[in-house]
Scaffold this active site. Structure first.
Site, short mmCIF file in Angstrom:
data_model
loop_
_atom_site.label_atom_id
_atom_site.label_comp_id
_atom_site.label_asym_id
_atom_site.label_seq_id
_atom_site.Cartn_x
_atom_site.Cartn_y
_atom_site.Cartn_z
N HIS A 235 -28.73 -51.51 31.22
CA HIS A 235 -28.09 -52.17 32.37
C HIS A 235 -29.04 -52.44 33.54
O HIS A 235 -28.84 -52.00 34.67
CB HIS A 235 -26.78 -51.50 32.81
CG HIS A 235 -26.79 -50.01 32.97
ND1 HIS A 235 -27.64 -49.36 33.81
CD2 HIS A 235 -26.01 -49.05 32.42
CE1 HIS A 235 -27.40 -48.08 33.76
NE2 HIS A 235 -26.43 -47.86 32.93
N HIS B 275 -19.48 -36.58 29.62
CA HIS B 275 -19.72 -37.81 30.39
C HIS B 275 -19.09 -39.00 29.65
O HIS B 275 -19.31 -39.17 28.45
CB HIS B 275 -21.23 -37.99 30.56
CG HIS B 275 -21.65 -39.16 31.41
ND1 HIS B 275 -20.84 -39.78 32.32
CD2 HIS B 275 -22.85 -39.81 31.47
CE1 HIS B 275 -21.51 -40.75 32.91
NE2 HIS B 275 -22.72 -40.80 32.41
N GLU C 87 -19.62 -42.26 30.07
CA GLU C 87 -20.37 -43.51 29.88
C GLU C 87 -20.60 -43.72 28.39
O GLU C 87 -20.81 -42.78 27.61
CB GLU C 87 -21.70 -43.48 30.67
CG GLU C 87 -22.28 -44.88 30.78
CD GLU C 87 -23.38 -45.04 31.84
OE1 GLU C 87 -23.83 -44.03 32.42
OE2 GLU C 87 -23.77 -46.20 32.08
N ASP D 295 -22.81 -44.65 26.36
CA ASP D 295 -23.93 -44.17 25.54
C ASP D 295 -23.66 -42.76 25.02
O ASP D 295 -24.34 -42.29 24.11
CB ASP D 295 -25.27 -44.24 26.30
CG ASP D 295 -25.21 -43.72 27.72
OD1 ASP D 295 -24.11 -43.66 28.29
OD2 ASP D 295 -26.27 -43.39 28.27
N HIS E 4 -24.10 -38.72 37.25
CA HIS E 4 -24.14 -39.76 38.22
C HIS E 4 -22.85 -40.58 38.24
O HIS E 4 -22.80 -41.63 38.91
CB HIS E 4 -25.34 -40.69 37.93
CG HIS E 4 -25.21 -41.45 36.63
ND1 HIS E 4 -25.19 -42.82 36.60
CD2 HIS E 4 -25.02 -41.05 35.36
CE1 HIS E 4 -25.05 -43.24 35.35
NE2 HIS E 4 -24.94 -42.19 34.58
N ASP F 267 -26.52 -36.49 31.57
CA ASP F 267 -27.66 -37.29 32.04
C ASP F 267 -28.64 -36.47 32.90
O ASP F 267 -29.77 -36.91 33.14
CB ASP F 267 -27.18 -38.49 32.86
CG ASP F 267 -26.57 -39.58 32.00
OD1 ASP F 267 -26.90 -39.64 30.81
OD2 ASP F 267 -25.77 -40.36 32.53
N TYR G 275 -36.35 -42.40 35.41
CA TYR G 275 -34.90 -42.16 35.24
C TYR G 275 -34.27 -41.79 36.58
O TYR G 275 -33.22 -42.32 36.96
CB TYR G 275 -34.70 -41.04 34.21
CG TYR G 275 -33.28 -40.94 33.73
CD1 TYR G 275 -32.84 -41.74 32.67
CD2 TYR G 275 -32.36 -40.09 34.34
CE1 TYR G 275 -31.52 -41.67 32.25
CE2 TYR G 275 -31.06 -40.02 33.92
CZ TYR G 275 -30.65 -40.81 32.86
OH TYR G 275 -29.34 -40.75 32.43
N HIS H 100 -30.34 -37.37 27.16
CA HIS H 100 -31.41 -38.35 26.88
C HIS H 100 -32.76 -37.63 26.90
O HIS H 100 -33.01 -36.83 27.80
CB HIS H 100 -31.48 -39.44 27.94
CG HIS H 100 -30.28 -40.32 28.03
ND1 HIS H 100 -29.92 -41.20 27.03
CD2 HIS H 100 -29.35 -40.47 29.01
CE1 HIS H 100 -28.83 -41.85 27.40
NE2 HIS H 100 -28.46 -41.43 28.59
FE1 FEO Z 1 -24.59 -42.09 32.42
FE2 FEO Z 1 -26.51 -41.65 29.71
O1 FEO Z 1 -25.03 -42.22 30.64
#
Ligand code: FEO
Length: 400
Positions: free
Chosen positions: A28, A82, A84, A86, A148, A167, A195, A228
């Site tokens: 993104h 989380h 999101e 991903d 986040h 994250d 990041y 990640h």
């Molecule tokens: Fe906030 Fe890795 O997603």
């Protein structure tokens, strides 16, 4: 032995069952030049638990890794740290495949997941900070709102002293060396910084608050497992990455001056070079970033440890050059702190972009250093000397 994907053991009872995405180059708007990983974790025990899932296309891979350790249907619970996509993109097929007794989420996570999938989901909200037991696993979940996303949560598995930090403390780095200590330190530092600059920067005050109160939680974290990048597997590495986050969140200004610009016929570029020369003569650090070769997310990285931003643009059709407007829009969202700045640029007829740039800098809350410098068509010697003086003066201010 006919399983193409294997889980990797990271502690007595925990396996990494995530996926490595070698191909992603845009997250993104953030350039992920080294790809990324989507880390999911399997906790074995009387009641096996899956912590987070992966991006949807990697669901079969995650399931195969789980199957290399246990039959996926034996998983009793999912904890979703989380929402999101991903990390939750594979949540629905995972629920369908393993039919867990419960899916645990934060209060905000429950709302976010329902809104993502637009359907009823049977989710169990966890109270932040309360210890609980699932089978023989002792756990604590901690809401980390706005780190986040509103739903963000950490989960601590006390039996093996692992903090699953979604994250938090992660990075976009596709690596088959899943423990941090196996990777090049400079690569880790760069990608962790990138990041932070591109994902966490607007929430720096939340980072500071969390790290300030973190010791009071009394968690004996020996492994820090983000969603990640590599896993922080040694206490000195955990202290290292947390220390970096603490430092980055402060955004303390340095004498590095980022000169970000684009150019049509080399006029604005000439001005940028003269400014850089002035900075160099004062022994401060110019970071010259032409947008023909620098990505917006690299500008954000350099600004994290800088003291000033100088932005240059020609005027094109009464506007800012599109690549420069793109960066300013991006930075407005990231809300960098403690910077001073100024605009410069060339024009042919009316030169609106220079004033527009100053307005943009103000709206990013960058303190204006002086009036902008404009050059009609091609900067003459006097104009280039003015640019050099700007470089010297701003460098002196930052060094004083
Ligand atoms: Fe906030 Fe890795 O997603």
């Amino acid at each position: 032995m006919n399983n193409p994907f294997a889980a990797i053991k990271i502690s007595e009872r925990v396996y990494w069952v995530g996926a490595i995405d070698n191909e992603i180059r845009d997250f993104h708007g953030y350039s992920t030049s080294r790809g990324t990983t989507y880390n999911a974790y399997l906790i074995l025990g009387e009641k096996p638990i899956l912590v987070d899932t992966v991006k949807a296309p990697f669901f079969p891979e995650m399931l195969a890794r789980i199957a290399s350790v246990i039959e996926p249907e034996k998983i009793s619970y999912i904890i979703s740290n989380h929402a999101e996509l991903d990390h939750s993109g594979a949540l629905l097929p995972t629920i369908e495949a393993i039919k867990p007794e419960k899916v645990f989420v934060s209060k905000m996570g429950a709302a976010a997941l329902k809104e993502h999938f637009n359907r009823h989901l049977d989710l169990t909200e966890i109270k932040s900070g309360e210890s609980f037991t699932l089978g023989d696993a002792n756990l604590v979940c901690l809401e980390t709102r706005m780190l986040h996303w509103p739903d963000s949560m950490f989960t601590y598995f006390a039996n093996d002293n692992i903090l699953f930090s979604q994250d938090g403390f992660g990075m976009h780095l596709a690596t088959y060396k899943i423990f941090a200590e196996e990777n090049e330190r400079t690569t880790l530092q760069h990608e962790a910084m990138k990041y932070f600059a591109n994902i966490l920067l607007p929430y720096s005050s939340f980072v500071t608050k969390l790290l300030d109160v973190f010791p009071s939680f009394g968690l004996d974290v020996k492994i820090l497992a983000p969603d990640h990048g590599p896993i922080w597997h040694q206490v000195q590495d955990i202290n290292w990455i947390m220390g970096l986050w603490q430092k980055w969140a402060k955004q303390e200004p340095t004498d590095k001056i980022v000169i970000c610009y684009d150019t049509m016929w080399d006029s604005t570029a000439k001005m940028a070079r003269a400014i850089a020369d002035g900075i160099m003569t004062e022994k401060a650090e110019p970071k010259v970033m032409p947008l023909s070769s620098c990505h917006r997310s690299d500008i954000a990285v350099e600004l994290l440890e800088a003291g000033a931003l100088l932005v240059g643009s020609p005027t094109i059709n009464n506007q800012i050059f599109p690549t420069v407007a793109d960066v300013l829009c991006y930075l407005k969202g990231l809300k960098p702190q403690n910077l001073i700045g100024q605009a410069f640029g060339s024009y042919g007829w009316s030169g609106e972009s220079i004033q527009l740039l100053q307005e943009e800098l103000k709206s990013i809350k960058i303190e204006l250093f002086d009036n902008p410098i404009k050059a009609k068509y091609v900067p003459n010697n006097d104009c280039l000397v003015l640019c050099k003086n700007l470089g010297q003066n701003i460098a002196r201010k930052l060094k004083s």
